[in-house]
Write an enzyme that holds these catalytic residues in place. Sequence first.
Site, PDB file in Angstrom:
ATOM      1  N   PRO A   2      30.730  83.340 -23.858  1.00 46.19           N
ATOM      2  CA  PRO A   2      29.667  83.523 -22.939  1.00 46.19           C
ATOM      3  C   PRO A   2      29.845  84.822 -22.162  1.00 46.19           C
ATOM      4  O   PRO A   2      30.853  85.041 -21.519  1.00 46.19           O
ATOM      5  CB  PRO A   2      29.812  82.319 -22.038  1.00 46.19           C
ATOM      6  CG  PRO A   2      30.821  81.416 -22.653  1.00 46.19           C
ATOM      7  CD  PRO A   2      31.404  82.102 -23.791  1.00 46.19           C
ATOM      8  N   GLU A   3      28.902  85.686 -22.257  1.00 50.10           N
ATOM      9  CA  GLU A   3      28.851  86.880 -21.421  1.00 50.10           C
ATOM     10  C   GLU A   3      27.931  86.553 -20.242  1.00 50.10           C
ATOM     11  O   GLU A   3      27.507  85.411 -20.103  1.00 50.10           O
ATOM     12  CB  GLU A   3      28.348  88.075 -22.242  1.00 50.10           C
ATOM     13  CG  GLU A   3      29.208  88.311 -23.490  1.00 50.10           C
ATOM     14  CD  GLU A   3      28.782  89.478 -24.350  1.00 50.10           C
ATOM     15  OE1 GLU A   3      28.283  90.468 -23.808  1.00 50.10           O
ATOM     16  OE2 GLU A   3      28.962  89.404 -25.573  1.00 50.10           O
ATOM     17  N   HIS A  91      38.562  68.015 -27.041  1.00 47.86           N
ATOM     18  CA  HIS A  91      38.514  69.219 -26.193  1.00 47.86           C
ATOM     19  C   HIS A  91      37.714  69.041 -24.905  1.00 47.86           C
ATOM     20  O   HIS A  91      37.384  70.022 -24.256  1.00 47.86           O
ATOM     21  CB  HIS A  91      37.986  70.439 -26.965  1.00 47.86           C
ATOM     22  CG  HIS A  91      38.684  70.681 -28.266  1.00 47.86           C
ATOM     23  ND1 HIS A  91      40.049  70.817 -28.367  1.00 47.86           N
ATOM     24  CD2 HIS A  91      38.213  70.787 -29.535  1.00 47.86           C
ATOM     25  CE1 HIS A  91      40.380  71.001 -29.634  1.00 47.86           C
ATOM     26  NE2 HIS A  91      39.280  70.981 -30.359  1.00 47.86           N
ATOM     27  N   ARG A 110      39.289  76.452 -27.555  1.00 48.79           N
ATOM     28  CA  ARG A 110      40.366  77.446 -27.587  1.00 48.79           C
ATOM     29  C   ARG A 110      41.173  77.494 -26.292  1.00 48.79           C
ATOM     30  O   ARG A 110      42.238  78.111 -26.266  1.00 48.79           O
ATOM     31  CB  ARG A 110      39.780  78.827 -27.905  1.00 48.79           C
ATOM     32  CG  ARG A 110      39.213  78.882 -29.310  1.00 48.79           C
ATOM     33  CD  ARG A 110      38.588  80.222 -29.623  1.00 48.79           C
ATOM     34  NE  ARG A 110      39.589  81.255 -29.812  1.00 48.79           N
ATOM     35  CZ  ARG A 110      39.280  82.517 -30.111  1.00 48.79           C
ATOM     36  NH1 ARG A 110      38.027  82.891 -30.225  1.00 48.79           N
ATOM     37  NH2 ARG A 110      40.222  83.413 -30.291  1.00 48.79           N
ATOM     38  N   ARG A 153      37.342 110.109 -17.903  1.00 48.61           N
ATOM     39  CA  ARG A 153      37.980 109.032 -18.676  1.00 48.61           C
ATOM     40  C   ARG A 153      37.943 109.378 -20.152  1.00 48.61           C
ATOM     41  O   ARG A 153      36.912 109.770 -20.671  1.00 48.61           O
ATOM     42  CB  ARG A 153      37.257 107.701 -18.458  1.00 48.61           C
ATOM     43  CG  ARG A 153      37.396 107.131 -17.074  1.00 48.61           C
ATOM     44  CD  ARG A 153      38.860 106.797 -16.782  1.00 48.61           C
ATOM     45  NE  ARG A 153      38.939 105.951 -15.607  1.00 48.61           N
ATOM     46  CZ  ARG A 153      38.947 104.614 -15.669  1.00 48.61           C
ATOM     47  NH1 ARG A 153      38.905 103.995 -16.810  1.00 48.61           N
ATOM     48  NH2 ARG A 153      38.992 103.906 -14.566  1.00 48.61           N
TER      49      ARG A 153
END
Length: 274
Positions: A2-3, A91, A110, A153
Amino acid sequence: MPELPEVETVRRGLEPVMTGQRIAKADIRREGLRWPFPENMTARLEGQRVERLRRRAKYILVDLDGGESLIIHLGMSGRMLISDGDDLIKHDHVVLDMENGVRITFNDPRRFGMMDLCATEALDEHRLLKDMGPEPLGNAFDAKYLGERLKSRKMPIKSALLDQKTVVGLGNIYVCEALWRAHISPTQKAGDISTKKMSRLVPTIRDVLTEAIDSGGSSLKDYRQADGELGYFQHSFAVYGREGEPCKAADCGQNIARIVQSGRSTFYCPKCQK
DNA sequence: AGACGTACCTGACCGC
DNA sequence: TGCGGTCAGGTACGTC
């Protein structure tokens, strides 16, 4: 994971069923996820009334009336599911039964997810939150800021945008999508990007995230919204997961390429993105 | 300070 | 069917 759009979608799903409700029972089913859960987590959650749900970066913050906040990160595979008391499945690590009978289940195969408790007023100093960059949809994120931040950068712009100290909320999918929309090569050194391109990039990032939120996020693998619905922004991907398929820019004709940058796949159009 | 690589996990998928 | 290899939406931490 999920972003930002997926996290925001989850937050919006939880908001109406949790706000104002007390946590009647907290079932902490293992010692921790990525790290151990905080001390006395069960006792610190049970009986607390949820005042509101907020999002900072990819974290969901659940403010409790006792003065603490529950910090939740979904990691790569975390899900928050709403039910009325389903049987537990593999889970399911944390189960919150609200006084209205709604069950909130945190499921994370995970276990890269995180949960912690912290005094609400000290959240800004929490180790997970204190070094975060600005919100991409907020006023502090503009071309001037980004230019200053990335000045000199050497790292590729792709990596710089994945760094949550630059700007929060972007992950592998939305960085690829935003760079394609802004016609910027993912391999370009961050410090070498022209002011013109920088001013194009900022609104592009806002647009792609806003559109994704409006679509309920992206469902890949088993990610779902809190109500079990699938998001549908994945159908709008221009580059992510489209290696070898034609670029969607009109008259481009080039195929989408995949390269690996700092161990992660980058999808882009070599012709459109310079 | 900045730029790397590594580690943390499970599961799905692919080729043999 | 089984096995090994690869890949996956993230990020903290160690090292140079």
